[in-house]
Every structure is written in C-alpha cells, then in structure tokens.
Design a protein around this motif. Sequence first.
Motif, PDB file in Angstrom:
ATOM      1  N   ALA A 170       0.828  -1.208   0.000  1.00 25.75           N
ATOM      2  CA  ALA A 170       0.000   0.000   0.000  1.00 25.75           C
ATOM      3  C   ALA A 170       0.862   1.256   0.000  1.00 25.75           C
ATOM      4  O   ALA A 170       0.545   2.246  -0.680  1.00 25.75           O
ATOM      5  N   ALA A 171       1.953   1.239   0.749  1.00 26.42           N
ATOM      6  CA  ALA A 171       2.825   2.412   0.819  1.00 26.42           C
ATOM      7  C   ALA A 171       3.578   2.620  -0.483  1.00 26.42           C
ATOM      8  O   ALA A 171       3.719   3.758  -0.969  1.00 26.42           O
ATOM      9  N   VAL A 172       4.072   1.547  -1.072  1.00 26.09           N
ATOM     10  CA  VAL A 172       4.869   1.666  -2.297  1.00 26.09           C
ATOM     11  C   VAL A 172       4.034   2.220  -3.445  1.00 26.09           C
ATOM     12  O   VAL A 172       4.512   3.040  -4.239  1.00 26.09           O
ATOM     13  N   PHE A 173       2.769   1.790  -3.534  1.00 30.48           N
ATOM     14  CA  PHE A 173       1.922   2.173  -4.669  1.00 30.48           C
ATOM     15  C   PHE A 173       0.911   3.267  -4.311  1.00 30.48           C
ATOM     16  O   PHE A 173      -0.086   3.440  -5.008  1.00 30.48           O
ATOM     17  N   ASN A 174       1.150   4.005  -3.240  1.00 30.79           N
ATOM     18  CA  ASN A 174       0.350   5.192  -2.911  1.00 30.79           C
ATOM     19  C   ASN A 174      -1.142   4.893  -2.753  1.00 30.79           C
ATOM     20  O   ASN A 174      -2.000   5.616  -3.267  1.00 30.79           O
ATOM     21  N   VAL A 175      -1.434   3.832  -2.039  1.00 28.60           N
ATOM     22  CA  VAL A 175      -2.827   3.476  -1.775  1.00 28.60           C
ATOM     23  C   VAL A 175      -3.355   4.373  -0.656  1.00 28.60           C
ATOM     24  O   VAL A 175      -2.712   4.535   0.386  1.00 28.60           O
ATOM     25  N   ASP A 176      -4.529   4.945  -0.864  1.00 25.75           N
ATOM     26  CA  ASP A 176      -5.086   5.907   0.088  1.00 25.75           C
ATOM     27  C   ASP A 176      -6.001   5.275   1.134  1.00 25.75           C
ATOM     28  O   ASP A 176      -6.222   5.862   2.193  1.00 25.75           O
ATOM     29  N   GLU A 177      -6.548   4.096   0.836  1.00 22.97           N
ATOM     30  CA  GLU A 177      -7.476   3.455   1.778  1.00 22.97           C
ATOM     31  C   GLU A 177      -7.361   1.947   1.652  1.00 22.97           C
ATOM     32  O   GLU A 177      -7.247   1.410   0.538  1.00 22.97           O
ATOM     33  N   ILE A 178      -7.374   1.268   2.794  1.00 21.12           N
ATOM     34  CA  ILE A 178      -7.407  -0.191   2.827  1.00 21.12           C
ATOM     35  C   ILE A 178      -8.675  -0.605   3.555  1.00 21.12           C
ATOM     36  O   ILE A 178      -8.914  -0.198   4.697  1.00 21.12           O
ATOM     37  N   VAL A 179      -9.483  -1.404   2.880  1.00 26.37           N
ATOM     38  CA  VAL A 179     -10.723  -1.915   3.471  1.00 26.37           C
ATOM     39  C   VAL A 179     -10.516  -3.392   3.776  1.00 26.37           C
ATOM     40  O   VAL A 179     -10.182  -4.184   2.884  1.00 26.37           O
ATOM     41  N   VAL A 180     -10.692  -3.760   5.034  1.00 25.93           N
ATOM     42  CA  VAL A 180     -10.569  -5.158   5.458  1.00 25.93           C
ATOM     43  C   VAL A 180     -11.979  -5.688   5.694  1.00 25.93           C
ATOM     44  O   VAL A 180     -12.695  -5.198   6.575  1.00 25.93           O
ATOM     45  N   PHE A 181     -12.379  -6.692   4.921  1.00 22.28           N
ATOM     46  CA  PHE A 181     -13.733  -7.228   5.071  1.00 22.28           C
ATOM     47  C   PHE A 181     -13.674  -8.692   5.500  1.00 22.28           C
ATOM     48  O   PHE A 181     -12.649  -9.373   5.381  1.00 22.28           O
ATOM     49  N   ASP A 182     -14.803  -9.155   6.004  1.00 23.46           N
ATOM     50  CA  ASP A 182     -14.928 -10.520   6.523  1.00 23.46           C
ATOM     51  C   ASP A 182     -15.615 -11.376   5.460  1.00 23.46           C
ATOM     52  O   ASP A 182     -16.749 -11.082   5.066  1.00 23.46           O
ATOM     53  N   ASP A 183     -14.938 -12.418   5.019  1.00 22.38           N
ATOM     54  CA  ASP A 183     -15.524 -13.308   4.023  1.00 22.38           C
ATOM     55  C   ASP A 183     -15.810 -14.684   4.593  1.00 22.38           C
ATOM     56  O   ASP A 183     -15.980 -15.655   3.843  1.00 22.38           O
ATOM     57  N   THR A 184     -15.854 -14.766   5.920  1.00 21.79           N
ATOM     58  CA  THR A 184     -16.191 -16.043   6.566  1.00 21.79           C
ATOM     59  C   THR A 184     -17.673 -16.093   6.889  1.00 21.79           C
ATOM     60  O   THR A 184     -18.325 -15.051   7.074  1.00 21.79           O
ATOM     61  N   GLU A 185     -18.184 -17.293   6.993  1.00 22.34           N
ATOM     62  CA  GLU A 185     -19.613 -17.461   7.265  1.00 22.34           C
ATOM     63  C   GLU A 185     -19.913 -17.114   8.716  1.00 22.34           C
ATOM     64  O   GLU A 185     -19.195 -17.531   9.630  1.00 22.34           O
ATOM     65  N   ASN A 186     -20.961 -16.330   8.928  1.00 23.72           N
ATOM     66  CA  ASN A 186     -21.341 -15.925  10.277  1.00 23.72           C
ATOM     67  C   ASN A 186     -21.949 -17.095  11.036  1.00 23.72           C
ATOM     68  O   ASN A 186     -22.910 -17.725  10.573  1.00 23.72           O
ATOM     69  N   GLY A 197     -10.405 -18.624  -0.919  1.00 18.23           N
ATOM     70  CA  GLY A 197     -11.494 -19.113  -1.761  1.00 18.23           C
ATOM     71  C   GLY A 197     -11.891 -18.160  -2.858  1.00 18.23           C
ATOM     72  O   GLY A 197     -12.893 -18.398  -3.554  1.00 18.23           O
ATOM     73  N   GLY A 198     -11.157 -17.061  -3.037  1.00 18.12           N
ATOM     74  CA  GLY A 198     -11.480 -16.098  -4.073  1.00 18.12           C
ATOM     75  C   GLY A 198     -12.679 -15.242  -3.717  1.00 18.12           C
ATOM     76  O   GLY A 198     -13.264 -15.351  -2.628  1.00 18.12           O
ATOM     77  N   LEU A 199     -13.077 -14.391  -4.662  1.00 23.48           N
ATOM     78  CA  LEU A 199     -14.244 -13.544  -4.444  1.00 23.48           C
ATOM     79  C   LEU A 199     -15.530 -14.360  -4.451  1.00 23.48           C
ATOM     80  O   LEU A 199     -16.569 -13.890  -3.963  1.00 23.48           O
ATOM     81  N   GLU A 200     -15.470 -15.560  -5.010  1.00 24.01           N
ATOM     82  CA  GLU A 200     -16.646 -16.420  -5.008  1.00 24.01           C
ATOM     83  C   GLU A 200     -17.069 -16.772  -3.584  1.00 24.01           C
ATOM     84  O   GLU A 200     -18.265 -16.811  -3.288  1.00 24.01           O
ATOM     85  N   GLN A 201     -16.112 -17.019  -2.726  1.00 19.98           N
ATOM     86  CA  GLN A 201     -16.439 -17.345  -1.338  1.00 19.98           C
ATOM     87  C   GLN A 201     -17.065 -16.154  -0.622  1.00 19.98           C
ATOM     88  O   GLN A 201     -18.040 -16.308   0.121  1.00 19.98           O
ATOM     89  N   ALA A 202     -16.506 -14.952  -0.846  1.00 19.37           N
ATOM     90  CA  ALA A 202     -17.066 -13.753  -0.216  1.00 19.37           C
ATOM     91  C   ALA A 202     -18.487 -13.497  -0.703  1.00 19.37           C
ATOM     92  O   ALA A 202     -19.353 -13.054   0.073  1.00 19.37           O
ATOM     93  N   LEU A 203     -18.768 -13.781  -1.973  1.00 20.97           N
ATOM     94  CA  LEU A 203     -20.116 -13.604  -2.505  1.00 20.97           C
ATOM     95  C   LEU A 203     -21.075 -14.638  -1.924  1.00 20.97           C
ATOM     96  O   LEU A 203     -22.243 -14.340  -1.623  1.00 20.97           O
ATOM     97  N   GLN A 204     -20.596 -15.838  -1.723  1.00 19.47           N
ATOM     98  CA  GLN A 204     -21.458 -16.916  -1.244  1.00 19.47           C
ATOM     99  C   GLN A 204     -21.947 -16.691   0.182  1.00 19.47           C
ATOM    100  O   GLN A 204     -23.094 -17.015   0.512  1.00 19.47           O
ATOM    101  N   VAL A 205     -21.114 -16.129   1.046  1.00 16.68           N
ATOM    102  CA  VAL A 205     -21.495 -15.955   2.454  1.00 16.68           C
ATOM    103  C   VAL A 205     -22.200 -14.626   2.707  1.00 16.68           C
ATOM    104  O   VAL A 205     -22.629 -14.370   3.836  1.00 16.68           O
ATOM    105  N   ASP A 206     -22.341 -13.783   1.688  1.00 20.73           N
ATOM    106  CA  ASP A 206     -22.993 -12.486   1.850  1.00 20.73           C
ATOM    107  C   ASP A 206     -24.444 -12.589   1.390  1.00 20.73           C
ATOM    108  O   ASP A 206     -24.721 -12.726   0.189  1.00 20.73           O
ATOM    109  N   ASP A 207     -25.371 -12.500   2.328  1.00 24.63           N
ATOM    110  CA  ASP A 207     -26.789 -12.647   1.993  1.00 24.63           C
ATOM    111  C   ASP A 207     -27.366 -11.419   1.296  1.00 24.63           C
ATOM    112  O   ASP A 207     -28.427 -11.509   0.666  1.00 24.63           O
TER     113      ASP A 207
END
Length: 394
Positions: free
Chosen positions: A127-143, A334-344
């Motif tokens: 993030a520092a090397v490529f001048n990233v302004d925001e990092i969003v950390v999301f939960d992709d595990t099943e609740n 599990g890729g973005l597929e896993q994050a999509l699967q657990v998001d209702d």
Amino acid sequence: MANADNAMQDAKVDNSTEKFKKRKLERLDKDGNVSTKPNFYGRKKTRDEKKKQRQEELVELLDRKAAQAEAAAKAAKPVPKNILSGLCPGVKGRNYTVSIALPGSILDNQQNPELRSYVAGQIARAAAVFNVDEIVVFDDTENKKDNEDGHESKRSRGVEQLTRILQYLECPQYLRKFFFPIHPDLQFAGILNPTDMPHHLRGDDISIYREGIVSRTKADKEGHCLVKIGLKADCTVQMVLRPSIRVTVKLNDGYEFDRVPTGTIVSPSEPRTKAGVYWGYTVRVAKNLSSVFTGSTYKGGYDLTIGTSEKGKTVDDITLPKFEHLLIVFGGVGGLEQALQVDDKLEADDPKELFDHYVDTCPNQGSRTIRSEEALFVSLSALRPIIKNCQIES
C-alpha cells in the motif's frame, strides 16, 4: 713501467665511476629531455624524511577512511521522499484516490503468529509503495450463530489482527506509543519492515506538514492547544481540541527557527490534494463484501470498481475512464466467489457482476496459486501505468 700502467687503470676506474654516477643522476622530464637535477631516489632517506612520509601516509589513510565512513552514512540514512519545505506555485496536487479491499481471512490461513504478522506487513508495504489511500478489510467467513440467543458471532480473528497491524505500520513512529498499547497482535510488529512513508518524519526533517497528537498540557494562550508533532517543542495551534486525538498540522514558514513552532490544523488529505504528496492510508473495516461498497467514506462512493481474479479479462486489454475514487477488490483463499457466497445481501450469481472491470492481473501464471500478498504487488504494478494514463487530460 708498472707504476704507469697502474695509474692508467686507476684513471679508467675513476672515469667509469664518474660516468655511472652522472648517468644515475640523469633522468627524463615530461617532455623527454634529459634533466640533470639530483635524483634523490637513489640515496637513502634520512630518519626525518621517513617520519614525514609515514605521517603523510597516515593522514591520507585517515582522510580516506573518513570519506568512506561519510559515504556509508549517507547511503544508510533514509532519504526523505517528497517532503515539502514549502508549497510551490507550480506543484499540482492529486485529486483522485485509490482504495484496495481484501479479506482478513488471509491471516487465518497462516501457520503461526510470526507469519500472520509478516503477511500483514507485506500488505502495508504494498500500500505504501503504490500510494494506496485506503485499505478496506472485510470478513468473508460465514457468520456463526449462537445456539442460545441467536446473535451472530464477532468478526473473524484475522480481520481484527490485520486491521490493528495495518494501523500500527501507518502511524508515525513518534506517535505509536500514544495510540497503540501493548497487545498480542503487535507482538512481532516491531521486527516488520517499516513502511517509511513521507509523513514518517525524523526530528531533523523539514516539512510544513506533520502528523501529531493533541497534548493534555494546556497552552499558555487562551483558545489555543498544544500538539506533539515529533519535534523538541510542541506546536501551538489556534484551536481548542479534545486531547489524545490525531491531527494533521500545517506549520508556518520558518518554524525551524522558532523556539515554539506554530501552525494550523488541516485536513489529512491536504498534502495530497495541494502538494501531491502521498500521506499514508486509512483503514476501514467492513462486515462483509457488500459493506465494502456501501460503507464508503467518500462522498458519492466509488465511481470505478475493479475485481481481481484469474477468471477475469487480461489486464493488458483493459482501459479505464477517468475517475475520482477507484476501488480494487482482492479475494482470499477461496477467491471472491467465497465472499459472494457468504454475503446474503448480494443477489449476484457471479462476482464479475459486482464490478465495472473483472481483471486477471497475472495472465499465464506459472504457479497454480498466487498468494494474496503477492497478488497485491502484481496487480498494483500492472494497474499503475493504466491508472496514470487515464488521469492525464487530453
């Protein structure tokens, strides 16, 4: 007769001796002419001359070592990048932002605390090397729900640890003791590679912008407060703020000559928008993938979104429109597929439906898998020239 012969032989010896001495003294000068100046190289040096020569050699050796030490010190000392001693009329700011989003589960997949800390450190470095302004950390595990009251469990452990380490590495060194008490998540943070961003200033660095914390000590003047900004003396600003909050201070010109520096509180984005200087990243936590889009802190949200996957379009074949706020989303194990699967809250069947561009940033990869921390460097490297070109006004 014998005496005459002996005399002639002695004369010959003396004559040859004189010729030898003369030849020894003769030497050529720069033009090739014979010089009859005495040649001192043919005689023994006196004790004083030897002593003087040893002293000259010692002085030369000490000078050479001093020069080498100075060169090594300059090479070892971190050179401050893009630090401003003042705003120039010709300097252009950067009005667009780049955000990245990735799941905290990438830490859950690591075998021990040292590796978890290392992966988080690599994300901060990217993030520092490529001048990233925001990092969003999301939960992709099943609740998981509690059997007794039906409440959802807390977010994954990886989300909390990744968020804490990212915030720690973004904070300037002189402020960390105020914001980060001893915590198990930061056990190995001290041995991670520093991000060394432009706002990580040393005490002798000159910059009109500095990060600081509002001091609990009251200022002498009414309506003012003191801010610790990493200098010997606290900065005085004409504003009353709650103690222990982090602020960005713009110092007045010539502050380095003042006994007590003075300045004003500005927005953390001002160094980027007015001076074009990268000023670190912010960290935001999202409950799931849908919250990454809906919880944007920017007015109007993200106007351009990119999803990364090996199933996407080759990065060499895409062109981006001009944007204000770009979001690049990375998947976990599990890729973005896993994050999509657990998001209702998401009704899409394929992750590519969620993004403006679904991109493969490393086509024809030689490894079966690319780790998340590796994907960050690969993707940001591939997208950097595309992002830069789309911002150039025709």
